[in-house]
Design an enzyme around this catalytic site. Structure first.
Site, PDB file in Angstrom:
ATOM      1  CB  ALA A  40      -0.922  -0.009   1.212  1.00 54.59           C
ATOM      2  CD  GLU A  41       4.510   1.882   4.331  1.00 56.41           C
ATOM      3  OE1 GLU A  41       4.957   2.751   5.090  1.00 56.41           O
ATOM      4  OE2 GLU A  41       4.909   0.700   4.317  1.00 56.41           O
ATOM      5  CG  LEU A  89      31.241 -19.188 -20.328  1.00 56.01           C
ATOM      6  CD1 LEU A  89      30.343 -19.469 -19.134  1.00 56.01           C
ATOM      7  CD2 LEU A  89      32.619 -18.786 -19.844  1.00 56.01           C
ATOM      8  CD  GLU A 119      29.810 -16.101 -11.260  1.00 60.89           C
ATOM      9  OE1 GLU A 119      30.489 -15.529 -10.382  1.00 60.89           O
ATOM     10  OE2 GLU A 119      29.437 -15.552 -12.303  1.00 60.89           O
ATOM     11  CE  LYS A 121      26.704 -21.663 -19.132  1.00 61.31           C
ATOM     12  NZ  LYS A 121      25.447 -21.436 -19.817  1.00 61.31           N
ATOM     13  CG  ASP A 123      18.832 -22.490 -18.744  1.00 65.40           C
ATOM     14  OD1 ASP A 123      19.397 -21.961 -19.728  1.00 65.40           O
ATOM     15  OD2 ASP A 123      18.191 -23.547 -18.813  1.00 65.40           O
ATOM     16  CE1 TYR A 233      27.933 -12.714 -17.707  1.00 64.63           C
ATOM     17  CE2 TYR A 233      25.738 -13.512 -17.159  1.00 64.63           C
ATOM     18  CZ  TYR A 233      26.683 -13.143 -18.109  1.00 64.63           C
ATOM     19  OH  TYR A 233      26.384 -13.219 -19.434  1.00 64.63           O
ATOM     20  CE  LYS A 322      25.327 -26.338 -20.586  1.00 70.37           C
ATOM     21  NZ  LYS A 322      25.523 -25.787 -21.923  1.00 70.37           N
ATOM     22  CB  CYS A 416     -14.343 -49.059 -16.504  1.00 74.76           C
ATOM     23  SG  CYS A 416     -13.020 -49.756 -15.506  1.00 74.76           S
ATOM     24  CB  CYS A 419     -15.300 -53.515 -14.548  1.00 76.57           C
ATOM     25  SG  CYS A 419     -16.003 -51.861 -14.423  1.00 76.57           S
ATOM     26  CB  CYS A 434     -14.604 -46.929 -13.169  1.00 75.05           C
ATOM     27  SG  CYS A 434     -15.575 -48.439 -13.092  1.00 75.05           S
ATOM     28  CB  CYS A 439     -14.617 -51.379 -10.991  1.00 80.03           C
ATOM     29  SG  CYS A 439     -13.216 -51.480 -12.121  1.00 80.03           S
TER      30      CYS A 439
HETATM   31  S1  IVH Z   1      30.349 -15.325 -17.478  1.00 82.46           S
HETATM   32  C1  IVH Z   1      32.878 -14.737 -21.677  1.00 82.46           C
HETATM   33  N1  IVH Z   1      28.708 -16.040 -15.605  1.00 82.46           N
HETATM   34  O1  IVH Z   1      26.292 -18.385 -20.072  1.00 82.46           O
HETATM   35  C2  IVH Z   1      31.550 -15.132 -21.175  1.00 82.46           C
HETATM   36  N2  IVH Z   1      28.010 -16.325 -17.841  1.00 82.46           N
HETATM   37  O2  IVH Z   1      27.507 -20.152 -22.080  1.00 82.46           O
HETATM   38  C3  IVH Z   1      31.498 -14.902 -19.710  1.00 82.46           C
HETATM   39  N3  IVH Z   1      25.751 -17.216 -18.075  1.00 82.46           N
HETATM   40  O3  IVH Z   1      26.546 -16.057 -22.610  1.00 82.46           O
HETATM   41  C4  IVH Z   1      30.204 -15.265 -19.196  1.00 82.46           C
HETATM   42  N4  IVH Z   1      25.312 -17.366 -15.929  1.00 82.46           N
HETATM   43  O4  IVH Z   1      24.869 -15.533 -20.785  1.00 82.46           O
HETATM   44  C5  IVH Z   1      28.900 -15.952 -16.926  1.00 82.46           C
HETATM   45  N5  IVH Z   1      27.347 -16.590 -13.802  1.00 82.46           N
HETATM   46  C6  IVH Z   1      27.551 -16.501 -15.139  1.00 82.46           C
HETATM   47  C7  IVH Z   1      26.569 -16.885 -16.062  1.00 82.46           C
HETATM   48  C8  IVH Z   1      26.845 -16.786 -17.419  1.00 82.46           C
HETATM   49  C9  IVH Z   1      24.852 -17.550 -17.136  1.00 82.46           C
HETATM   50  C10 IVH Z   1      25.567 -17.332 -19.543  1.00 82.46           C
HETATM   51  C11 IVH Z   1      26.017 -16.117 -20.275  1.00 82.46           C
HETATM   52  C12 IVH Z   1      26.877 -16.609 -21.401  1.00 82.46           C
HETATM   53  C13 IVH Z   1      26.596 -18.069 -21.401  1.00 82.46           C
HETATM   54  C14 IVH Z   1      27.817 -18.810 -21.873  1.00 82.46           C
END
Ligand code: IVH
Length: 701
Positions: A40-41, A89, A119, A121, A123, A233, A322, A416, A419, A434, A439
């Protein structure tokens, strides 16, 4: 004369204050998950901001939070050249490949220890964002890595993308490019897909596709309606400011500027630690609010990164571990129907076996016919199958583009498959049932449930034997288990006297099972172990439960109207009563040791009626609080009613309470009772008063 300059100054000051507060709240809400203002705020400030901007359109800036709602549609996206190419990558799929990657680093830059950062990755979709003098300037897609598309108008609508860099973090560089990933949380994705399906559209295949589809909309208002988020990132470049010296510092810096940086980035000193961390992420994969497809491993030191450089279009200083894919394509060979204990027809997909992340999948649940229709599944289709953790595999969707014309549309059978009785689907229900409660499919599962561990726990009565008993006509319902012809059982092929005797003892012993187990064993629709315990505690015997009306059952805390209707209907079905009769005759215990226990609250056992209006308390609230104290709240007054609370304009119920000498109490008393006061005793009836007087007189004498 409109907008004299001092008014304009004042408006500008207020605008600045509003915008920065709103942006801070956005950051707390989206990036930190720690909101400090109520909805609300927040709405109030947004409304004020909108009002000022309507009065002074010349003061609207693209960074204003109001501009996140999306501007008018565009004809197309302009091309943007990336000053620094956006690379991809290299991938590693196992420990050996990861070690191979690390070994190559040491060959390129020998005798140097590396510190790594691991870290998630994310998607989603890669984006590059530029800020000029602290204001969001432009955002673009990766494109081919050298030239992307200008999607600034759409990116502005991403709620946790800072439109201004947080000034508290120090002076903003003249220009900075930040890189990150736009994604959608799984729960948001599910809600969005539900909405799309409700509106008759085709759902997105996964959160990544949903994010991509939403970002590439020509109408930014559509993008604004999609729950997109951003993780950053890395920093592409900095002008007029200093570049941090490590990747972890860069993430901290980005965070202080108000970005949501990739979460749980960790320094790792050795490749052993890196591998351990990769496994840690893999284990967490299914618990995260968003999808990740791996772990990115980076060299932390930015100078070392530069030294290591690039091969082809991939940096040497980073790689992606991956995860095994959770989606695969395969063919839908058939749809089978399995009839459950409640008679529900459950469709199951038969798939061409496919390996998904190390597990061979050949079946998937389909839930019901609507789902088959919604996903547009035809027998013979190529489909996308998904497996996540321990979850039963599901079909995400069909791939209509791969149809040959040979595919068959599936229709739920009107009969069914077990049966041959007609099947029926109640309007508003998703499942088809059924209609024959005798049954064999229902009976088999019903008996299996009856004897299972959480129910009557009859050891030695497995699925095969249950099927044989039923197929041979030895039992027609669970009651018959207690009247088996033991000579015939012992004579059964491959069973023998010893097993028969053991089974007989187990069946005999099950007669003493607690009431809750018996209630669960009966297989009442919607009633499981937990609700059976609640019913057993409240009613104390099967007989009392069978006689209870819908309201009384619904008033048991934790039960409610749907379960109550199911219980009530069960005990009003003659076939079920016949089975219960058999159980009772056989000596199965139908009472608990304790008898009805209410539920332990201060008002346990009391039946209360509310009538009229109460000044400071809604009826629903009052009812709920009374129930929580253990009372049974009903709508009609009878001799059994413990008290009637009457508010203003109380009508006939108050009269009836007087007529029946049920205590009639006011709102003050209601509050006292809710606060813990005991209910007063009923007004003494003349006859009883006399008896009582006589009794006490006798005692005195
Ligand atoms: S670093 C030189 N860090 O993965 C590229 N990429 O397969 C450096 N992605 O196009 C990328 N999480 O969009 C980096 N923590 C992360 C990521 C990340 C997702 C994606 C990014 C890149 C793709 C490469």
């Amino acid at each position: 004369m409109s907008n004299p300059s001092h008014l304009l100054d004042e408006a500008t000051r207020r605008l600045d204050a509003l915008r920065s507060t709103i942006e801070r709240w956005n950051y707390e809400y989206y990036a930190l998950d720690r909101p400090s203002a109520s909805d609300a705020e927040y709405d109030a400030l947004m409304n004020e901001l909108r009002a000022i901007e309507t009065a002074h359109p010349e003061l609207i800036t693209p960074e204003s939070p109001t501009q996140r709602v999306g501007t008018t549609p565009q004809a197309g996206f302009a091309e943007v050249a990336h000053p620094l190419p956006m690379l991809s990558l290299s991938n590693v799929y196992n420990e050996e490949e990861l070690r191979g990657w690390a070994a190559r680093l040491s060959r390129v830059v020998p005798d140097t220890p590396f510190r790594f950062v691991t870290e998630a990755k994310i998607d989603g979709l890669a984006v590059a964002l530029t800020y000029v003098d602290g204001a969001f300037h432009r955002g673009s897609t990766r494109g081919d890595g050298f030239v992307g598309e200008d999607i600034s108008a759409n990116l502005r609508t991403v709620r946790n993308l800072p439109l201004r860099l947080n000034p508290d973090a120090g002076p903003a560089p003249a220009a900075i490019e930040v890189r990150g990933e736009v994604y959608m949380r799984i729960a948001d994705f599910d809600r969005l897909n539900d909405r799309i399906v409700d509106e008759g559209g085709r759902p997105f295949m996964n959160p990544r596709n949903a994010a991509a589809g939403s970002l590439r909309q020509l109408d930014p208002r559509v993008t604004a309606s999609r729950p997109l988020r951003l993780f950053v990132y890395s920093i592409g470049y900095v002008e007029g400011g200093i570049m941090p010296s490590t990747h972890l510092e860069a993430l901290a810096w980005l965070r202080s500027f108000g970005f949501d940086a990739t979460p749980d980035a960790m320094p790792n000193e050795t490749i052993d630690e890196v591998w351990e961390r990769c496994q840690w992420w893999l284990g967490r994969r299914d618990e995260l609010a968003f999808q990740i497809d791996g772990v990115v491993v980076k060299v932390d030191d930015l100078l070392q990164q530069e030294e290591l450089g690039y091969v082809a279009r991939e940096p040497r200083w980073a790689t992606a571990y991956k995860f095994p894919a959770i989606q695969q394509t395969t063919q839908l060979l058939d749809i089978l129907i399995n009839v459950g204990r409640t008679g529900a027809l459950n469709p199951t997909a038969v798939l061409e076996p496919v390996n998904i992340g190390g597990v061979v999948v050949s079946r998937a649940t389909l839930h019901n016919e609507d789902e088959i229709e919604r996903k547009d599944l035809r027998i013979g289709d190529w489909v996308i199958v998904q497996r996540a953790g321990d979850v039963i595999p599901q079909i995400v969707q069909s791939i209509p583009e791969r149809r040959t014309g040979e595919e068959r549309i599936f229709v739920m059978p009107d009969w069914c498959p077990v049966c041959g009785a007609p099947t029926h689907r109640e309007p508003g229900e998703a499942m088809r049932y059924c209609t024959n409660s005798a049954c064999p499919a229902q009976l088999k599962q019903h008996v299996q449930h009856f004897v299972s561990r959480g129910a009557m726990d009859i050891a030695g009565l497995g699925e095969k034997l249950v099927d044989r008993f039923i197929d041979l006509g030895m039992i027609h319902d669970v009651g018959d288990l207690y009247a088996l012809d033991w000579e015939a059982v012992a004579a059964l092929d491959r069973l023998g006297e010893k097993s028969a005797a053991n089974l007989r003892a187990a069946i005999e012993a099950s007669k003493a099972q607690p009431l809750a187990r018996l209630i669960n064993a009966l297989g009442i629709r919607h009633i499981g172990e937990r609700s059976a315990v609640l019913l057993a505690e409240r009613f104390g015997s099967l007989e009392a439960l069978a006689l209870a009306d819908r309201d009384t059952i619904a008033n048991v805390p934790g039960i409610g109207p749907v379960l109550a209707a199911s219980v009530f209907d069960f005990f009003h079905e003659p076939r079920n009563l016949a089975v219960i009769g058999k159980l009772r005759t056989a000596g199965v215990r139908t009472e608990s040791d304790e008898g009805p226990a209410g539920n332990g609250g201060a008002l346990a056992g009391a039946t209360i009626v509310l009538t009229g209006r109460f000044a400071g308390l809604s009826r629903t609230d009052a009812e709920e609080q009374l129930r929580r104290l253990g009372a049974n709240v009903t709508s009609s007054v009878s001799k059994k009613t413990s008290a009637v609370f009457a508010g203003e304009d109380a009508g006939s119920k108050a009269d009836r309470a007087r007529a029946l000498s049920v205590p009639l109490l006011d709102e003050a008393m209601l509050r006292a009772v809710l606060a813990g006061e005991a209910l007063p005793d009923p007004p003494a009836k003349p006859a009883r008063a006399r008896n009582a007087a006589r009794a006490s007189a006798g005692a005195d004498a």
